[in-house]
Scaffold this active site. Structure first.
Site, short mmCIF file in Angstrom:
data_model
loop_
_atom_site.label_atom_id
_atom_site.label_comp_id
_atom_site.label_asym_id
_atom_site.label_seq_id
_atom_site.Cartn_x
_atom_site.Cartn_y
_atom_site.Cartn_z
N ASP A 7 20.82 27.73 41.02
CA ASP A 7 21.82 27.21 40.08
C ASP A 7 22.45 28.38 39.34
OD1 ASP A 7 23.15 24.93 38.77
OD2 ASP A 7 22.16 25.68 36.98
N GLU A 9 25.21 29.40 35.88
CA GLU A 9 26.05 29.03 34.74
C GLU A 9 27.22 30.00 34.72
OE1 GLU A 9 25.63 26.32 33.14
OE2 GLU A 9 23.63 25.87 33.93
N HIS A 152 22.31 23.04 29.51
CA HIS A 152 22.14 23.47 30.89
C HIS A 152 21.58 24.89 30.91
CE1 HIS A 152 25.10 20.50 32.94
NE2 HIS A 152 24.55 19.96 31.87
#
Length: 234
Positions: A7, A9, A152
């Protein structure tokens, strides 16, 4: 089998417009078990965050100012993911950003370094058509604890995705590092005569049979009617 849940950001939503990666998180599974060998780092994007992005991930420009550049971390990152299956939720988003970062420093596209990329969002949409398939929605549906996800975070979200994926593929209910080491040393086992045991056979009652049939029906529906037992019965 080596799988990496990845993942990122970012400063915003558009790598083509100059938005950059500010965090990468990776969680490794070996044969569907957590290895504990994860990868995580923050990056200086050399540009300001969008205000809406900060509301999502909480990573301010001040926090990122002294972090390394992507170019400084790229070799460690590519060595880590090399040859693995990469599983990403909404893969097109993260791959788009990774490709722009690699292009910026003259490297090939991300898929040249890995065995394959699997999009868990596409998997979820096939399994749960017409439903919300965000990571939060899947955590709730599959009973994965995401109570720590106030904001997140790349590593946190990669770990949650690993739990979600295991539940979606129904290989096991949770992820644990095996406590018992596997040894290749020869072992002498005692021979047991099972004929001496009286093994009771306990038949399922009507409620248990009904619950079993309901579970099979749910699995068949989730797979779009492609379950093996239907083919065997036919």
């Amino acid at each position: 089998m080596r799988q990496i849940f990845l993942d990122t950001e970012t400063t915003g939503l558009s790598p083509e417009s100059g938005d950059r990666i500010i965090e990468i998180g990776c969680v490794e599974l070996l044969n569907r078990r957590l290895s504990g060998r994860n990868l995580h780092f923050y990056l200086n994007p050399e540009r300001a965050n969008h205000e809406d992005a900060v509301k999502v991930h909480g990573l301010t420009d001040e926090f990122l100012a002294d972090k390394p550049l992507f170019a400084a971390m790229v070799d460690e990152f590519l060595d880590y993911v090399s040859g693995a299956e990469i599983i990403i939720h909404n893969a097109a988003f993260d791959i788009g950003f990774l490709n722009e970062e690699l292009k910026r420093i003259g490297r090939p596209v991300f898929t040249d370094f890995v065995a394959q990329v699997t999009d868990s969002l596409s998997m979820a949409r096939e399994m749960f058509p017409g439903k919300s398939n965000s990571l939060d929605a899947l955590c709730k549906r599959l009973e994965v604890d995401n109570s720590n996800r106030a904001l997140h975070g790349a590593l946190l979200d990669a770990g949650l995705l690993a739990e979600v994926y295991i539940n979606m593929t129904r290989g096991q209910n949770s992820l644990v590092i095996d406590a018992v080491e596997i040894t290749t040393a020869e072992t002498t086992l005692a021979v047991i005569d099972f004929a001496s045991f009286d093994l009771p056979v306990i038949a399922a009652n009507e409620d248990e049979l009904a619950a079993h049939d309901l579970l099979l029906a749910e699995l068949d529906k989730a797979s779009g009617g492609r379950t093996v037992w239907r083919a065997l019965v036919a």
